[in-house]
Design an enzyme around this catalytic site. Structure first.
Site, mmCIF file in Angstrom:
data_model
loop_
_atom_site.group_PDB
_atom_site.id
_atom_site.type_symbol
_atom_site.label_atom_id
_atom_site.label_comp_id
_atom_site.label_asym_id
_atom_site.label_seq_id
_atom_site.Cartn_x
_atom_site.Cartn_y
_atom_site.Cartn_z
ATOM 1 N N ASN A 173 7.619 3.344 4.727
ATOM 2 C CA ASN A 173 7.619 3.747 6.129
ATOM 3 C C ASN A 173 8.832 3.137 6.799
ATOM 4 O O ASN A 173 9.264 2.046 6.402
ATOM 5 C CB ASN A 173 6.329 3.251 6.806
ATOM 6 C CG ASN A 173 6.146 3.835 8.185
ATOM 7 O OD1 ASN A 173 6.685 3.327 9.168
ATOM 8 N ND2 ASN A 173 5.408 4.916 8.273
ATOM 9 N N GLU A 189 0.504 0.200 -6.732
ATOM 10 C CA GLU A 189 -0.729 -0.349 -7.300
ATOM 11 C C GLU A 189 -1.867 -0.276 -6.294
ATOM 12 O O GLU A 189 -2.993 0.101 -6.616
ATOM 13 C CB GLU A 189 -0.538 -1.821 -7.696
ATOM 14 C CG GLU A 189 0.490 -2.052 -8.782
ATOM 15 C CD GLU A 189 1.908 -2.261 -8.269
ATOM 16 O OE1 GLU A 189 2.286 -1.615 -7.267
ATOM 17 O OE2 GLU A 189 2.630 -3.068 -8.859
ATOM 18 N N ASN A 232 4.451 4.217 -4.643
ATOM 19 C CA ASN A 232 4.735 3.518 -3.392
ATOM 20 C C ASN A 232 5.018 4.509 -2.270
ATOM 21 O O ASN A 232 5.674 5.530 -2.465
ATOM 22 C CB ASN A 232 5.842 2.465 -3.538
ATOM 23 C CG ASN A 232 7.093 2.957 -4.239
ATOM 24 O OD1 ASN A 232 7.052 3.890 -5.029
ATOM 25 N ND2 ASN A 232 8.204 2.326 -3.938
ATOM 26 N N CYS A 265 3.808 -7.327 -7.185
ATOM 27 C CA CYS A 265 3.991 -8.345 -6.143
ATOM 28 C C CYS A 265 2.695 -9.124 -5.942
ATOM 29 O O CYS A 265 1.621 -8.722 -6.408
ATOM 30 C CB CYS A 265 4.443 -7.682 -4.841
ATOM 31 S SG CYS A 265 3.139 -6.773 -4.001
HETATM 32 N N1 THU Z 1 6.667 -1.938 -4.973
HETATM 33 C C1 THU Z 1 5.576 -1.405 -5.583
HETATM 34 O O1 THU Z 1 5.161 -0.274 -5.304
HETATM 35 N N2 THU Z 1 4.951 -2.148 -6.520
HETATM 36 C C2 THU Z 1 5.377 -3.366 -6.949
HETATM 37 O O2 THU Z 1 4.754 -3.951 -7.809
HETATM 38 C C3 THU Z 1 6.586 -3.973 -6.378
HETATM 39 C C4 THU Z 1 7.190 -3.254 -5.239
HETATM 40 C C5 THU Z 1 7.365 -1.111 -3.990
HETATM 41 C C6 THU Z 1 7.309 -1.582 -2.570
HETATM 42 C C7 THU Z 1 8.542 -0.925 -2.004
HETATM 43 O O3 THU Z 1 8.232 0.413 -1.657
HETATM 44 C C8 THU Z 1 9.523 -0.907 -3.155
HETATM 45 O O4 THU Z 1 8.748 -1.065 -4.321
HETATM 46 C C9 THU Z 1 10.586 -1.997 -3.094
HETATM 47 O O5 THU Z 1 10.026 -3.224 -2.919
#
Ligand code: THU
Length: 156
Positions: free
Chosen positions: A64, A74, A61, A111
């Site tokens: 920003n 993902e 992830n 998500c």
């Molecule tokens: N996030 C992901 O990278 N993948 C997921 O499946 C769920 C959430 C990240 C987004 C954000 O940077 C952090 O997790 C908290 O939501």
């Protein structure tokens, strides 16, 4: 007569129950999450994508200060695969996470928008994408297809 449908998933009690290839994919996702840029949520997510050629793409992830501008692990991995290896089918995607939001026995569950992107990655190719969700405790949940992660998803 009304018919009933269900979906299936598999659970591996430990990473050591996995094939060598799957273990390597879990290790790649866990390594990727350590490079996440998540100063705001402090929730690090790593995704590893196995392509048919054997190449493994890693993503994490990227947040920003304007929060919605960030992107999940993902999608970072899948869009990189789409951008650089559009003709190399995706065999599996493995997701792992670390941080305050995870407990030992919870799976990182992608998500909605990531499920939608995963679904389209799958529908662009002929074979299904297997999904591996890794628990901190080391258990791994397997889904044979993204269809089982986003039933009734929006697609062509
Ligand atoms: N996030 C992901 O990278 N993948 C997921 O499946 C769920 C959430 C990240 C987004 C954000 O940077 C952090 O997790 C908290 O939501």
């Amino acid at each position: 007569m009304i018919q009933e449908y269900s979906f299936s998933y598999r659970l591996a009690p430990s990473i050591t129950d996995l094939s060598e290839q799957d273990q390597a994919l879990v290790t790649a996702a866990q390594a990727a999450l350590t490079r996440a840029y998540a100063p705001y949520s402090k929730f690090q997510v790593g995704a590893s994508v196995l392509l048919q050629s054997g190449l493994v793409i890693e993503g994490n992830n990227q947040e920003n200060i304007a929060y919605p501008s960030g992107l999940c692990a993902e999608r970072v991995a899948l869009f990189y695969a789409g951008a650089n290896h559009p003709n190399d089918p995706i065999i599996k995607i493995c997701i792992a996470a670390e941080g305050d939001l995870t407990s030992n026995d919870s799976y990182i569950s992608p998500c909605g928008p990531c499920r939608q992107v995963m679904l389209e990655s799958e529908s662009r190719q002929t074979q299904p994408i297997e999904v591996l969700l890794v628990q901190k405790s080391g258990k791994v949940l397997f889904l044979n297809t993204v269809q089982n992660l986003l039933p009734f998803g929006f697609s062509k």
